[in-house]
Design a protein around this motif. Structure first.
Motif, PDB file in Angstrom:
ATOM      1  N   GLU A 144      29.535  10.157   2.280  1.00 42.88           N
ATOM      2  CA  GLU A 144      30.564  11.008   2.053  1.00 42.88           C
ATOM      3  C   GLU A 144      31.818  10.020   1.464  1.00 42.88           C
ATOM      4  OE1 GLU A 144      32.068  15.568   2.826  1.00 42.88           O
ATOM      5  OE2 GLU A 144      32.234  14.088   4.545  1.00 42.88           O
ATOM      6  N   PRO A 145      32.260   9.215   2.427  1.00 41.35           N
ATOM      7  CA  PRO A 145      33.594   8.502   2.176  1.00 41.35           C
ATOM      8  C   PRO A 145      33.098   7.596   0.869  1.00 41.35           C
ATOM      9  CG  PRO A 145      32.554   7.857   4.263  1.00 41.35           C
ATOM     10  CD  PRO A 145      31.963   9.147   3.770  1.00 41.35           C
ATOM     11  N   TRP A 146      32.055   7.045   0.816  1.00 42.51           N
ATOM     12  CA  TRP A 146      31.828   6.202  -0.144  1.00 42.51           C
ATOM     13  C   TRP A 146      31.901   7.119  -1.609  1.00 42.51           C
ATOM     14  CZ3 TRP A 146      27.662   5.617  -3.756  1.00 42.51           C
ATOM     15  CH2 TRP A 146      27.717   4.360  -4.579  1.00 42.51           C
ATOM     16  N   ALA A 147      31.294   8.095  -1.649  1.00 41.70           N
ATOM     17  CA  ALA A 147      31.179   8.954  -2.762  1.00 41.70           C
ATOM     18  C   ALA A 147      32.983   8.906  -3.171  1.00 41.70           C
ATOM     19  CB  ALA A 147      30.610  10.176  -2.519  1.00 41.70           C
ATOM     20  N   LYS A 148      33.600   9.454  -2.099  1.00 43.55           N
ATOM     21  CA  LYS A 148      35.252   9.494  -2.576  1.00 43.55           C
ATOM     22  C   LYS A 148      35.810   8.543  -3.083  1.00 43.55           C
ATOM     23  CE  LYS A 148      35.953  13.272   0.882  1.00 43.55           C
ATOM     24  NZ  LYS A 148      36.570  13.594   1.912  1.00 43.55           N
ATOM     25  N   GLU A 149      35.461   7.230  -2.431  1.00 40.53           N
ATOM     26  CA  GLU A 149      35.719   5.754  -2.996  1.00 40.53           C
ATOM     27  C   GLU A 149      35.431   5.754  -4.275  1.00 40.53           C
ATOM     28  OE1 GLU A 149      35.310   1.247  -1.958  1.00 40.53           O
ATOM     29  OE2 GLU A 149      34.606   2.462  -0.358  1.00 40.53           O
ATOM     30  N   GLU A 203      34.719   7.875  -6.731  1.00 42.98           N
ATOM     31  CA  GLU A 203      35.540   8.480  -7.652  1.00 42.98           C
ATOM     32  C   GLU A 203      37.094   7.920  -7.711  1.00 42.98           C
ATOM     33  OE1 GLU A 203      36.418  13.236  -8.488  1.00 42.98           O
ATOM     34  OE2 GLU A 203      35.272  12.571  -6.511  1.00 42.98           O
ATOM     35  N   GLU A 204      37.564   7.554  -6.661  1.00 44.83           N
ATOM     36  CA  GLU A 204      39.042   7.079  -6.625  1.00 44.83           C
ATOM     37  C   GLU A 204      39.016   5.685  -7.401  1.00 44.83           C
ATOM     38  OE1 GLU A 204      39.800   6.818  -2.448  1.00 44.83           O
ATOM     39  OE2 GLU A 204      40.303   8.783  -2.359  1.00 44.83           O
ATOM     40  N   LYS A 208      31.456  10.519 -10.490  1.00 45.02           N
ATOM     41  CA  LYS A 208      31.389  11.798  -9.573  1.00 45.02           C
ATOM     42  C   LYS A 208      29.916  11.237  -9.043  1.00 45.02           C
ATOM     43  CE  LYS A 208      32.023  16.392  -8.050  1.00 45.02           C
ATOM     44  NZ  LYS A 208      32.297  17.683  -8.792  1.00 45.02           N
TER      45      LYS A 208
END
Length: 353
Positions: free
Chosen positions: A54-59, A61-62, A69
């Motif tokens: 989950e944090p990697w997916a956010k990274e 996208e950022e 995405k």
């Protein structure tokens, strides 16, 4: 109600279409946003989901300014670990991880050396030792996939309904094991290896279909095995290599700057997150397990050196068999094993055999 033959075909084609839509380049048509599917085997409540994927997916996208995405599919929604390599190759999903030991008849076989029992335990060591191994023996053999990086789980332990103090306590017991090396080792203990998916471990112990199971401490807490197996024997069998891959067509469909970003920043970040989790949380997971089973008069058992040596002794045969298997598959098994052992020493690790 029975479906007519034509309806069955239509339904099957529809399912194939849906799964394919999760794969290559689907999001190229979504206002320039590339949506990538990432299939994992654990539920959203698991630490691996919450602290790695989950944090990697956010990274992602950022760092791509929203141009990429990552959609996460939990609990093997798009495919099991046993079919992961073929699924990523065929773009059933875009990103995933494979356990090489579950694919011994593919070009992933050489990497199964990292799962040899009582070899590698720390995920960061797996990255240091196996990365040069991949570059030397696998760089030109992988088909339809792009390597993202290699890490590993934490070390496997033994979970049981009754106390396991010595190797004598596993004889004739039905034990869940994954990966052909651990399956072979369980057999050499004179136990009965049982191969089941992650989703079946809890139920099988609960229903007494099996007596014991091998699994990681973090995974065991995630699956709440302490509810059905009040004893954990800490034998540090070694970990499971996790080889992260992306479908090649998916990767090539991404803009050049995003490809570079994945290669230089995002891929190493995923590997580091994995290693940080499984390298740092294992001791805490064992404590949590011990505290949880104490309420049921269970406990964490740590065998003394003499007892542990008896668990380890048969694994020497598994290492020797790996060399023979490599030779049978057309590799130079002796050379690969020497390279692997040299890498272990260079990483500051000791040789078990």
């Amino acid at each position: 109600m029975k479906l007519a033959k034509g309806a069955k075909v239509a339904l099957l084609l529809g399912m194939v279409f849906v799964l394919s839509a999760c794969g290559v380049g689907r999001a190229a048509n979504h206002d320039g946003v590339y949506e990538l599917s990432f299939n994992i085997q654990v539920p959203s409540t698991h630490q691996f989901h919450k602290e790695v994927v989950e944090p990697w997916a956010k990274e992602v996208e950022e760092k791509t300014d929203g141009r990429v995405k990552v959609n996460i599919y939990n609990s093997g929604a798009l495919g099991t670990l046993s079919t992961a390599y073929e699924d990523i190759q065929g773009a059933v999903y875009d990103i995933g991880y494979v356990s090489p030991s579950l694919h011994p008849d593919t070009e992933l076989f050489p990497l199964s050396i990292g799962d040899l029992p009582f070899g590698l335990s720390a995920p960061s060591d797996s990255t240091k030792v196996l990365t040069p191994f991949i570059e030397t023996y696998m760089a030109d053999t992988l088909e339809d996939v792009v390597p993202i990086g290699v890490s590993a789980t934490d070390s496997y332990q033994l979970y049981s309904k009754e106390p396991v103090e010595t190797v004598e306590d596993v004889k004739n017991q039905k034990i869940i094991a994954s990966g052909y090396q651990r399956v072979d080792l369980v057999g050499l203990w004179d136990a009965v290896p049982v191969t089941l998916g992650l989703e079946e471990i809890y139920t099988s112990l609960d229903r007494n279909t099996v007596n014991q199971a091998t699994y990681t401490s973090i995974g065991a807490v995630g699956l709440k095995l302490f509810e059905v197996a009040p004893y954990m024997t800490k034998i540090d069998m070694g970990n499971t290599a996790l080889f992260y891959l992306m479908n090649k067509r998916t990767f090539e469909a991404l803009p050049a700057d995003i490809q570079t970003l994945f290669e230089e920043e995002l891929a190493p970040s995923l590997v580091k997150m994995n290693s940080d989790l499984y390298g740092g949380a294992s001791a805490e997971a064992i404590k949590v397990y011990g505290d949880s089973v104490a309420e049921k008069d269970g406990r964490v058992i740590e065998p003394d050196e003499e007892a542990l040596a008896e668990f380890k002794k048969p694994a020497k045969t598994v290492w020797e068999d790996w060399v023979e298997m490599a030779n049978d598959k057309g590799f130079d098994g002796k050379e690969m094993m020497e390279f692997y052992k040299k890498s272990l020493i260079e990483a500051g690790l000791s040789l078990p055999y």
